[in-house]
Design a protein around this motif. Structure first.
Motif, PDB file in Angstrom:
ATOM      1  N   SER A   1       0.835  -1.198   0.000  1.00  0.00           N
ATOM      2  CA  SER A   1       0.000   0.000   0.000  1.00  0.00           C
ATOM      3  C   SER A   1       0.876   1.257   0.000  1.00  0.00           C
ATOM      4  O   SER A   1       1.865   1.346   0.733  1.00  0.00           O
ATOM      5  CB  SER A   1      -0.905   0.001   1.235  1.00  0.00           C
ATOM      6  OG  SER A   1      -1.601   1.227   1.332  1.00  0.00           O
TER       7      SER A   1
ATOM      8  N   SER B   1      -7.965   9.065   0.652  1.00  0.00           N
ATOM      9  CA  SER B   1      -8.880   7.997   0.258  1.00  0.00           C
ATOM     10  C   SER B   1     -10.190   8.188   1.011  1.00  0.00           C
ATOM     11  O   SER B   1     -10.204   8.775   2.098  1.00  0.00           O
ATOM     12  CB  SER B   1      -8.276   6.625   0.564  1.00  0.00           C
ATOM     13  OG  SER B   1      -9.163   5.586   0.198  1.00  0.00           O
TER      14      SER B   1
ATOM     15  N   TRP C   1     -14.705   2.140  -0.139  1.00  0.00           N
ATOM     16  CA  TRP C   1     -13.928   0.908  -0.122  1.00  0.00           C
ATOM     17  C   TRP C   1     -14.812  -0.305  -0.366  1.00  0.00           C
ATOM     18  O   TRP C   1     -15.980  -0.346   0.039  1.00  0.00           O
ATOM     19  CB  TRP C   1     -13.215   0.742   1.220  1.00  0.00           C
ATOM     20  CG  TRP C   1     -12.110   1.725   1.460  1.00  0.00           C
ATOM     21  CD1 TRP C   1     -11.681   2.698   0.600  1.00  0.00           C
ATOM     22  CD2 TRP C   1     -11.306   1.828   2.624  1.00  0.00           C
ATOM     23  NE1 TRP C   1     -10.659   3.410   1.165  1.00  0.00           N
ATOM     24  CE2 TRP C   1     -10.397   2.905   2.407  1.00  0.00           C
ATOM     25  CE3 TRP C   1     -11.249   1.139   3.835  1.00  0.00           C
ATOM     26  CZ2 TRP C   1      -9.465   3.288   3.351  1.00  0.00           C
ATOM     27  CZ3 TRP C   1     -10.319   1.511   4.772  1.00  0.00           C
ATOM     28  CH2 TRP C   1      -9.431   2.567   4.541  1.00  0.00           C
ATOM     29  N   THR C   2     -14.240  -1.310  -1.004  1.00  0.00           N
ATOM     30  CA  THR C   2     -14.952  -2.568  -1.212  1.00  0.00           C
ATOM     31  C   THR C   2     -14.809  -3.449   0.023  1.00  0.00           C
ATOM     32  O   THR C   2     -14.037  -3.149   0.947  1.00  0.00           O
ATOM     33  CB  THR C   2     -14.383  -3.299  -2.438  1.00  0.00           C
ATOM     34  OG1 THR C   2     -13.020  -3.666  -2.167  1.00  0.00           O
ATOM     35  CG2 THR C   2     -14.435  -2.412  -3.679  1.00  0.00           C
TER      36      THR C   2
ATOM     37  N   THR D   1     -13.362  -6.285   0.136  1.00  0.00           N
ATOM     38  CA  THR D   1     -11.982  -6.776   0.175  1.00  0.00           C
ATOM     39  C   THR D   1     -11.049  -5.743   0.768  1.00  0.00           C
ATOM     40  O   THR D   1     -10.128  -6.071   1.533  1.00  0.00           O
ATOM     41  CB  THR D   1     -11.525  -7.150  -1.249  1.00  0.00           C
ATOM     42  OG1 THR D   1     -12.409  -8.136  -1.787  1.00  0.00           O
ATOM     43  CG2 THR D   1     -10.114  -7.708  -1.228  1.00  0.00           C
ATOM     44  N   ASP D   2     -11.282  -4.460   0.435  1.00  0.00           N
ATOM     45  CA  ASP D   2     -10.459  -3.386   1.002  1.00  0.00           C
ATOM     46  C   ASP D   2     -10.606  -3.337   2.521  1.00  0.00           C
ATOM     47  O   ASP D   2      -9.612  -3.204   3.245  1.00  0.00           O
ATOM     48  CB  ASP D   2     -10.874  -2.039   0.405  1.00  0.00           C
ATOM     49  CG  ASP D   2     -10.588  -1.949  -1.085  1.00  0.00           C
ATOM     50  OD1 ASP D   2      -9.669  -2.651  -1.550  1.00  0.00           O
ATOM     51  OD2 ASP D   2     -11.292  -1.195  -1.787  1.00  0.00           O
ATOM     52  N   TRP D   3     -11.840  -3.443   3.003  1.00  0.00           N
ATOM     53  CA  TRP D   3     -12.071  -3.410   4.447  1.00  0.00           C
ATOM     54  C   TRP D   3     -11.445  -4.615   5.143  1.00  0.00           C
ATOM     55  O   TRP D   3     -10.864  -4.487   6.230  1.00  0.00           O
ATOM     56  CB  TRP D   3     -13.570  -3.358   4.735  1.00  0.00           C
ATOM     57  CG  TRP D   3     -14.150  -1.969   4.634  1.00  0.00           C
ATOM     58  CD1 TRP D   3     -14.973  -1.483   3.673  1.00  0.00           C
ATOM     59  CD2 TRP D   3     -13.929  -0.897   5.551  1.00  0.00           C
ATOM     60  NE1 TRP D   3     -15.287  -0.178   3.916  1.00  0.00           N
ATOM     61  CE2 TRP D   3     -14.671   0.217   5.068  1.00  0.00           C
ATOM     62  CE3 TRP D   3     -13.193  -0.749   6.723  1.00  0.00           C
ATOM     63  CZ2 TRP D   3     -14.684   1.448   5.726  1.00  0.00           C
ATOM     64  CZ3 TRP D   3     -13.197   0.474   7.383  1.00  0.00           C
ATOM     65  CH2 TRP D   3     -13.932   1.552   6.890  1.00  0.00           C
TER      66      TRP D   3
ATOM     67  N   SER E   1      -8.809  -6.281   4.123  1.00  0.00           N
ATOM     68  CA  SER E   1      -7.362  -6.110   4.116  1.00  0.00           C
ATOM     69  C   SER E   1      -6.902  -5.144   5.200  1.00  0.00           C
ATOM     70  O   SER E   1      -5.750  -5.199   5.639  1.00  0.00           O
ATOM     71  CB  SER E   1      -6.906  -5.589   2.744  1.00  0.00           C
ATOM     72  OG  SER E   1      -7.214  -6.521   1.730  1.00  0.00           O
ATOM     73  N   ASP E   2      -7.790  -4.254   5.607  1.00  0.00           N
ATOM     74  CA  ASP E   2      -7.466  -3.294   6.662  1.00  0.00           C
ATOM     75  C   ASP E   2      -7.837  -3.831   8.037  1.00  0.00           C
ATOM     76  O   ASP E   2      -7.078  -3.678   9.003  1.00  0.00           O
ATOM     77  CB  ASP E   2      -8.206  -1.978   6.393  1.00  0.00           C
ATOM     78  CG  ASP E   2      -7.695  -0.847   7.271  1.00  0.00           C
ATOM     79  OD1 ASP E   2      -6.495  -0.825   7.597  1.00  0.00           O
ATOM     80  OD2 ASP E   2      -8.503   0.028   7.637  1.00  0.00           O
TER      81      ASP E   2
END
Length: 322
Positions: free
Chosen positions: A38, A123, A128-129, A131-133, A135-136
């Motif tokens: 990232s 951002s 966010w998708t 998958t983004d959430w 990953s976080d």
């Protein structure tokens, strides 16, 4: 060294361990999914230096490298700072069970990382998708669990010594009676809530039932029973809790929980047991009325039942505190 400063230093060390676990989880995700690293930490560092009017020395490549280093340092600093706050709170006597403290620390670290991203316009988390959430959120959850576990291990020896040295008062204090009432009220809402809360907060060196509740298998069994009861409670075929077969177990379990709390804290168990039994009876009756009122207003019993679940969990944690 004061106990508060010791807590801060221990928290920083625990936060560093949590940050290492977070970084390892993120790197494992990169290796599994083949995704790039990232660039958000570097972007945040760049935006902050621009706002501060600071010009980094060196050419374009050197400046980019410095920003990347500052971004990584900011993540480490955030993890240690959240750990330091958690260590100070634990030194002040606030001790949460792992199932609450770990996710709470992870959420705090996640908020500390994501809020600057949104405020600086780097951002928009709302876009966010899933998958983004994930990953976080997953690495931050690992951070929270690791930090909480490390912090608890650092404080364990001190807490054991304090438990052995603590004098046993002759009679229960006002705070002990309030905790007994909270345990009883929680048990009146959900019959297993009081003992489950005690199990979550129990330690192996506690005397009596509290110490036996510390076994991992007992904790898991209590948790499963509570979850099952929350589901069964919402079935229309369940007998009313104010009936003899519904009320008697609640009163008995409230008395058991209050006695375990009293034995753990070294106080007389008579007044806490009586108060917990009375609170269980009162909360059982109040819960029936409040859920009926909520069902009339909302057209369904589910919102009131879920609110009662949350109330029982909160009262149980308050009652099981030491």
């Amino acid at each position: 060294m004061t106990s508060l400063m010791k807590g801060v230093l221990r928290g920083m060390a625990a936060g560093a361990a949590g940050t290492t676990a977070l970084n390892a989880t993120t790197e494992a995700d990169m290796a599994i999914r083949g995704r790039p690293a990232s660039g958000t930490p570097t972007a945040v560092a760049g935006a902050l230096t621009d706002r501060a009017g600071v010009r980094l020395p060196g050419g374009e490549l050197e400046q980019a490298n410095r920003l990347e280093g500052l971004g990584a340092l900011s993540g480490t600093f955030t993890g240690m700072a959240v750990g330091a706050v958690a260590g100070a709170l634990r030194a002040a006597g606030i001790r949460l069970p792992a199932v609450i403290g770990g996710p709470l620390l992870g959420a705090a670290a996640m908020a500390a990382s994501d809020l600057p991203i949104a405020r600086l316009g780097i951002s928009d988390p709302r876009a966010w998708t899933g998958t983004d959430w994930a990953s976080d959120a997953i690495p931050h959850l690992v951070y929270g669990i690791t930090t909480h576990s490390a912090l608890r291990a650092m404080f364990r020896a001190d807490e054991e010594r304090m438990a052995l040295r603590q004098p046993a008062p002759d009679r229960p204090s006002r705070g002990a009676l309030m905790r007994a009432a909270a345990l009883g009220a929680a048990t009146g809402c959900r019959s297993s809530a009081g003992l489950s809360a005690l199990a979550l907060r129990s330690r192996r060196y506690y005397p009596g039932l509290s110490g036996r509740l510390s076994h991992p298998a007992v904790k898991a069994l209590n948790g499963l029973f509570t979850v099952a009861e929350m589901g069964i409670d919402k079935l229309p075929s369940v007998p009313p809790r104010t009936s003899p077969q519904g009320l008697a177990p609640r009163v008995a379990l409230a008395a058991v929980a209050a006695r375990a709390m009293a034995r753990r804290d070294g106080i007389r168990s008579g007044p806490p047991v009586v108060l917990a039994a009375a609170a269980a009876t009162a909360s059982a009756a109040a819960g029936v009325r409040l859920r009926a009122a909520a069902a009339d207003r909302m057209g369904s019993d589910l919102p009131g039942a879920l609110a009662e679940d949350a109330t029982a969990a909160l009262l149980g944690q308050v009652g099981a505190a030491r």
